[in-house]
Each structure stands twice: as structure tokens, then as C-alpha cells.
Write a protein that holds these residues in place. Structure first.
Motif, PDB file in Angstrom:
ATOM      1  N   ASN A 542      75.681  -5.082  47.276  1.00 52.61           N
ATOM      2  CA  ASN A 542      75.897  -3.788  46.641  1.00 52.61           C
ATOM      3  C   ASN A 542      76.037  -2.708  47.707  1.00 52.61           C
ATOM      4  N   PRO A 543      77.134  -1.966  47.745  1.00 48.75           N
ATOM      5  CA  PRO A 543      77.360  -1.012  48.842  1.00 48.75           C
ATOM      6  C   PRO A 543      76.486   0.231  48.805  1.00 48.75           C
ATOM      7  N   GLY A 544      75.705   0.419  47.751  1.00 48.28           N
ATOM      8  CA  GLY A 544      74.886   1.615  47.642  1.00 48.28           C
ATOM      9  C   GLY A 544      73.440   1.388  48.042  1.00 48.28           C
ATOM     10  N   ALA A 545      72.542   2.147  47.401  1.00 49.05           N
ATOM     11  CA  ALA A 545      71.118   2.125  47.732  1.00 49.05           C
ATOM     12  C   ALA A 545      70.377   1.148  46.821  1.00 49.05           C
ATOM     13  N   ASN A 546      69.607   0.264  47.438  1.00 48.51           N
ATOM     14  CA  ASN A 546      68.893  -0.783  46.715  1.00 48.51           C
ATOM     15  C   ASN A 546      67.411  -0.754  47.064  1.00 48.51           C
ATOM     16  N   PHE A 547      66.588  -1.129  46.091  1.00 50.37           N
ATOM     17  CA  PHE A 547      65.139  -1.169  46.301  1.00 50.37           C
ATOM     18  C   PHE A 547      64.590  -2.432  45.662  1.00 50.37           C
ATOM     19  N   ILE A 548      63.804  -3.179  46.445  1.00 46.80           N
ATOM     20  CA  ILE A 548      63.210  -4.429  45.976  1.00 46.80           C
ATOM     21  C   ILE A 548      61.715  -4.387  46.250  1.00 46.80           C
ATOM     22  N   GLU A 549      60.933  -4.718  45.244  1.00 42.49           N
ATOM     23  CA  GLU A 549      59.481  -4.806  45.425  1.00 42.49           C
ATOM     24  C   GLU A 549      59.040  -6.258  45.305  1.00 42.49           C
ATOM     25  N   ILE A 550      58.125  -6.664  46.191  1.00 39.34           N
ATOM     26  CA  ILE A 550      57.548  -7.998  46.124  1.00 39.34           C
ATOM     27  C   ILE A 550      56.061  -7.884  46.456  1.00 39.34           C
ATOM     28  N   MET A 551      55.215  -8.465  45.632  1.00 40.67           N
ATOM     29  CA  MET A 551      53.775  -8.476  45.891  1.00 40.67           C
ATOM     30  C   MET A 551      53.466  -9.581  46.899  1.00 40.67           C
ATOM     31  N   VAL A 552      52.752  -9.212  47.946  1.00 41.72           N
ATOM     32  CA  VAL A 552      52.387 -10.173  48.994  1.00 41.72           C
ATOM     33  C   VAL A 552      50.884 -10.095  49.231  1.00 41.72           C
ATOM     34  N   PRO A 553      50.298 -11.150  49.789  1.00 40.83           N
ATOM     35  CA  PRO A 553      48.859 -11.104  50.075  1.00 40.83           C
ATOM     36  C   PRO A 553      48.547 -10.172  51.236  1.00 40.83           C
ATOM     37  N   SER A 554      47.368  -9.573  51.221  1.00 36.98           N
ATOM     38  CA  SER A 554      46.953  -8.761  52.364  1.00 36.98           C
ATOM     39  C   SER A 554      46.642  -9.676  53.545  1.00 36.98           C
ATOM     40  N   GLN A 555      46.598  -9.090  54.723  1.00 34.32           N
ATOM     41  CA  GLN A 555      46.513  -9.877  55.956  1.00 34.32           C
ATOM     42  C   GLN A 555      45.205 -10.648  56.104  1.00 34.32           C
ATOM     43  N   ASP A 556      44.172 -10.253  55.371  1.00 32.24           N
ATOM     44  CA  ASP A 556      42.913 -10.995  55.449  1.00 32.24           C
ATOM     45  C   ASP A 556      42.904 -12.206  54.524  1.00 32.24           C
ATOM     46  N   LYS A 557      43.898 -12.313  53.639  1.00 33.04           N
ATOM     47  CA  LYS A 557      43.964 -13.452  52.706  1.00 33.04           C
ATOM     48  C   LYS A 557      44.814 -14.580  53.284  1.00 33.04           C
ATOM     49  N   ILE A 558      46.007 -14.228  53.777  1.00 30.02           N
ATOM     50  CA  ILE A 558      46.879 -15.184  54.464  1.00 30.02           C
ATOM     51  C   ILE A 558      47.210 -14.565  55.813  1.00 30.02           C
TER      52      ILE A 558
END
Length: 578
Positions: A542-558
Motif C-alpha cells: 500500500n503506497p500510503g500510511a499503514n499501522f500494524i499492532e502486534i502484542m508481544v511478551p515483555s523482555q522479562d518473559k521471553i
């Protein structure tokens, strides 16, 4: 160098604009203020330089820094007197990263600050410690001379910012100008390429040829010098593996048989760190050997058991942290070109056993990609995200990232197959809120897609400039790796300081997708591993502005690729990628 045949009567704003045009400036990043209106009036009527309006001076400063990194040209930043302090993060990063930024700050009339005029502060003194020079325009006639000096100082030797303070009256005052010309060599950097001492280069060659297990380590100085081709030529000639610091990522193609990829404490994997630890000779090129690149100076083991060589344009960096047998002060590309020339002419029968690190790298990457560590409920693997992006990322893409989980995984796992500065980080200072502003700068510096990795801790600093990204009309994708915490500090506290539960790091949930939608972005939320490739592919296309969210573990978990964290995780029997 062109000089006008006769003088012209011009006001200060006109002279500044003309001097910027003569130096090839195409974009200026900044924010308006009352003290700059006199400049804007002339700008609108008389100049085609594009003004990139941001919503925060800090954003403008980071955008300018990233733009200069990618283009290889000094970038111009401007800010009004009320926001003068807001530019310090970007100027500090530029100063420590050796990036030339020409920073104009407008001001109330000279000495009006002594009357407590609103917004008055000693700007020159404020920026003197984080710029190569900081000076004041006191009369219009001096502007051509001082701007030539600014570009010359910023791009020569170790590049760095120059600050120019412009009192409001200067824009409207007039003078006869008879020296309106630029010095073209200072429109890019490095402006000059001094070759290191020839006898020292010969001494370094002798050591490298005799070494049994040498390694080259490139900092971002190799990229600043545009030395990728000759670094690779030297490596192939002597069959020496090349590792890079995180800011030096991409100095040589990372799929090359001699590429160790990233080493150090911010994305270095076990195989690459172990290789340089075991090397008998280390050749630093354009590296300041800072704490992040050296795992707090422990990466190479006992420094007395090996030989260090160091080539850098900044003499203060050479031998600063490790005992150097041969120190060479000079431009990386020019000095290495001479080194290669000497090797070819004086050692024509040199025959080195071929080194191929690709099987070792493939084994290490496959181990990570196939690890299948169970993720905490509601989160997805940042490894999988990087793996997919690596598969689909176009060669002309630029990736921006910042400290934290958003940077560590791409630093370790993305493979840049073409050399050059296309991975933009702020690991010189390491402040939060960098990646989205850097994405703005990269978008104006690069024709390809720009992918910005940010965390929610950092994103909170810069949400307002999502409007700037949308307004740019560029192909940008912001990937938010969300875990509702300042994860780096949380990880440090739990893993290294044995804090059971940090009380200062966690914050409330925000619907960031709705926020991005409000700014007009095309949005998506990744909720399963099966979503990753189609959503990423769709965004990049897509040539415009894109936003993607993904939940990830905090650094103390993984635990990610941070050596001292990994050591602690193994002692605590916690899951980690390494």
C-alpha cells in the motif's frame, strides 16, 4: 564554486535561503514560531526548498538526523525559540552518531533575554556542548561566510551538528552581499578523505596477514564513509570475517559468506559474539567501541590476549577502550582503498583458505526460527514477525527502530542483502521516541517503503507526528510491538537487579489501532501467526500510511538477544532466544 559578478542588496532571510539552495538543500525539517515568521515570508515567495512541518521539535530533530544518515548529505533543522530545548535529543544523537545537521534556531533580539523577554535563553551556550560549533548571526553581511563555515565544519573530520542562532531582526535587515557562493564539496559528507599514515597501514597489513583467526568489526563509521565495497574487497582478499555493531548493520551484505552479521550487546547472537571473542586479532573500522557494541567491554575477553587494530577518522576513539597495536587516523574508505592497493601490489601471490560462515549463520538462525518457545497468553512471537518481514522485505526498503524489543529482534534477524545504510537506529544515545520521527526523515530521503519498528513505550512520545507521516503521502508502515510496559527497564530490573515486580514500568492499555485510524492510517491488528505475512505484505504494497499492532511478551518473559540478560535467564531457567 560560483561567485556573483556584482553585489546584491538582500535581507537576512533571502541570504539564508540562497545559501541553502547553493549547498543543494532540498528539505528542511522544523516547526513554526513567532521568531521565524520573517524567514517564512521570504521562503514562501522565493524558494522551492520543501519545508517538512512536524508537530514537535524533538520529532523534527530526529527526522533530520535520520535524513542525513540515509542521504549522505547534511540535513537542515530549524526551530523557534520557545521550542529550542526540545531539539536536544536529536542533536545529541546526531553529535554522538557523527551526523551533520545544520540547526537554525530563531531567537528574540540579542540581549533581550537579559530583560527577561519571553522565550529568551542563552541558546549558544546550551548547544555548545553537543555541536561542533554554536554561533550567532549578528549581521546580514556575515551570513554567507558563516553558512559556508557551518557546512564545512559539519561535514569535515568527524561529522557532527553545527548550531546557528538567528535573532528575529536578522531576517528583515538588509545588506549588500558580494560573496554569495557555496563550496560544493561540503554539500555531502565525508567532505574530505584523508588517508591514514602509510607506515601504519603497512604495519596493519603485516599483522592481518600473519593473524591466524582475525575478524573485522565495523561500526557506523564504515557506513558514514561509504566504505562498503572496499571493506568487502579487503575481507575477500584476506578472507577475514566481518561483524558489525547494530548501527553499522548492512556495511556488507549480511548473506555474504564472510558476514558475521551483528555482534555485541544489542542484537548480537551467540555464534557471532563467540567468533569475535575467540579471534586473535580484531580490526576495528569506524567504531567508538562503546558499551552497547562490546557487551560492556566484555565481548573480546581478556584484551591482553589478542591484537587490536583501529582505523577511525576521530583520533579520540582510537585505543580509547582497548590497547591498540596499530592506530590509524583517516577516512575509512580512502585508507582501506590504499591498504587493498598495497596488498595487491606487494603480496600478489597471497592465497588464503576460503571462509564460509553461511552454514554457521543458517544453523543459528534456523535454531531461533524453529525454537517454538511457547508465548505468554495473548502474545505472539517477535521472532516470527522478523522472520516474515525478512522474507518479504524489498531491497529498497528502509527500516527504522529504537531501543527495546522493537529493535533487538530485527537487529539480529533481518538480513540486509544489499550494502548500505538502510537500518536506522539511535544506539548512540538510546533515547525512546526515535523510530517514528526517523521514519519521517527516511520517507523524505528514500523512494522505497519505510518500515518503522516501535514499542508502545516509545510510541507514547510521538503519537502527534502520526499526522506528519500521514500528510507526507509516503509509503510508510509503523509496526507497534505492544506489551503495555517500558519493557527494557522492566527486563533490567527483574533479570539483573532481582526486582520481583517493578512498580515504575507498567502503564494502562490504549486502543492504538483506533488512534491510528483517527490519523487516517490503514490499520490492522495481528492476532495469530497466520496473520503476519498477509498483513505485512498488504501494508508494504500500500503506497500510503499503514499501522500494524502486534502484542508481544515483555523482555522479562521471553528474553531477547542481549548477552547479559541471556546469562541471567539461563541462571534463572527462563526461556530465551540466542
Amino acid at each position: 564554486m560560483l561567485k556573483p559578478a556584482e553585489s546584491m542588496r538582500m535581507n537576512g532571510a533571502q541570504v539564508i535561503l540562497k545559501m541553502l539552495e547553493l549547498h543543494g538543500v532540498r528539505h528542511v525539517f522544523g516547526l513554526p514560531g513567532e521568531t521565524t515568521i520573517g524567514w517564512y515570508k521570504e521562503w514562501r515567495e522565493h524558494s522551492d526548498i520543501e519545508f517538512v512541518l512536524t508537530r514537535d521539535e524533538r520529532t523534527a530533530s530526529y527526522a533530520a538526523e535520520a535524513y542525513a544518515k540515509i542521504t549522505g548529505r547534511p540535513c537542515v533543522l530549524e526551530a523557534p525559540s520557545p521550542g529550542i530545548t526540545h531539539c536536544t535529543p536529536g542533536i545529541t544523537e546526531a553529535f554522538l552518531s557523527s551526523v551533520p545537521v545544520i540547526f537554525f534556531s530563531s531567537d528574540i533580539p540579542i540581549n533581550q533575554d537579559k530583560k527577561h523577554g519571553l522565550t529568551g535563553i542563552d541558546q549558544t551556550r546550551l548547544y555548545d556542548s553537543i555541536c561542533k560549533e554554536s554561533f550567532v548571526l549578528t549581521n546580514v553581511k556575515d551570513i554567507p561566510f558563516l553558512l559556508r563555515r557551518a557546512f564545512r565544519v559539519a561535514t569535515s573530520g568527524r561529522p557532527a551538528p553545527v548550531h546557528i542562532r538567528v535573532p528575529i531582526n536578522i531576517y528583515g535587515e538588509e545588506a549588500e552581499i558580494n560573496d554569495l557562493y557555496a563550496e560544493p564539496e561540503y554539500s555531502h559528507y565525508p567532505a574530505h578523505r584523508p588517508v591514514a599514515n602509510h607506515s601504519k597501514i603497512r604495519a596493519a597489513i603485516d599483522i592481518l596477514i600473519k593473524a591466524k583467526n582475525p575478524a573485522i568489526v565495523c561500526g557506523q563509521g564504515g557506513l558514514i564513509s561509504k566504505a562498503s565495497n572496499v571493506v568487502l574487497e579487503l575481507a575477500e582478499l584476506l578472507q577475514i570475517p566481518v561483524g558489525t555493531t547494530t548501527p553499522g548493520k548492512g556495511t556488507i551484505p549480511e548473506d555474504h559468506p564472510l558476514a558475521l552479521r551483528v555482534i555485541g550487546g544489542r542484537g548480537g547472537m551467540e555464534y557471532s559474539n563467540q567468533y569475535v571473542h575467540d579471534a586473535d586479532t580484531i580490526f576495528f573500522i569506524g567504531s567508538n567501541t562503546d558499551s552497547a557494541a562490546t557487551d560492556h567491554w566484555k565481548l573480546y575477553g581478556d584484551p591482553n590476549t589478542k591484537t587490536f587494530l583501529h582505523l577511525d577518522i576521530a583520533e579520540a576513539h582510537i585505543g580509547n577502550n582497548f590497547p591498540v597495536q596499530v592506530g590509524m587516523v583517516g577516512d575509512a574508505r580512502a585508507s582501506l582503498e590504499y591498504m587493498v592497493e598495497l596488498i595487491r601490489s606487494e603480496h600478489p601471490d597471497l592465497d588464503r583458505p576460503k571462509v564460509d560462515l553461511n552454514p554457521v549463520k543458517k544453523t543459528a538462525l534456523d535454531k531461533v526460527f524453529n525454537s517454538n518457545i511457547p508465548m505468554p497468553e495473548g502474545t505472539l512471537s517477535p521472532v516470527r514477525l522478523s522472520q516474515v518481514l525478512d522474507k518479504i522485505m524489498p531491497d529498497d526498503a528502509v527500516v527504522t527502530s529504537e531501543p527495546g524489543v522493537s529493535a533487538i529482534y530485527p537487529s539480529a534477524l533481518l538480513t540486509f542483502r544489499k550494502p548500505g545504510r538502510r537500518y536506522i537506529t539511535n544506539y548512540s544515545m538510546g533515547a525512546l521516541g526515535y523510530s517514528v520521527p526517523a521514519c519521517i526523515g527516511a520517507a523524505f530521503a528514500n523512494d522505497g517503503p519505510v518500515i518503522s519498528f516501535t514499542g508502545d513505550g516509545s510510541f507514547g512520545f510521538v503519537i502527534g507526528d502520526m499526522e506528519t507521516l500521514k500528510r507526507s503521502g509516503r509509503n510508510v508502515t509503523v509496526i507497534l510491538t505492544r506489551n503495555d510496559t517500558f519493557g527494557w527497564i522492566r527486563g533490567e530490573a527483574i533479570l539483573l537487579d532481582d526486582v520481583d515486580e517493578p512498580w515504575s514500568t507498567d502503564f494502562g492499555a490504549v486502543d492504538y489501532v483506533k488512534v491510528a485510524e483517527g490519523f487516517g492510517f490503514k490499520t490492522a491488528r495481528i492476532t495469530s501467526e497466520a496473520d503476519i505475512e498477509p498483513i505485512l505484505s498488504d501494508a508494504i504494497a500500500n503506497p500510503g500510511a499503514n499501522f500494524i499492532e502486534i502484542m508481544v511478551p515483555s523482555q522479562d518473559k521471553i528474553i531477547p538477544f542481549v548477552p547479559n540478560w541471556v546469562r541471567a535467564a539461563r541462571e534463572k531457567n527462563l526461556p530465551c532466544f540466542y
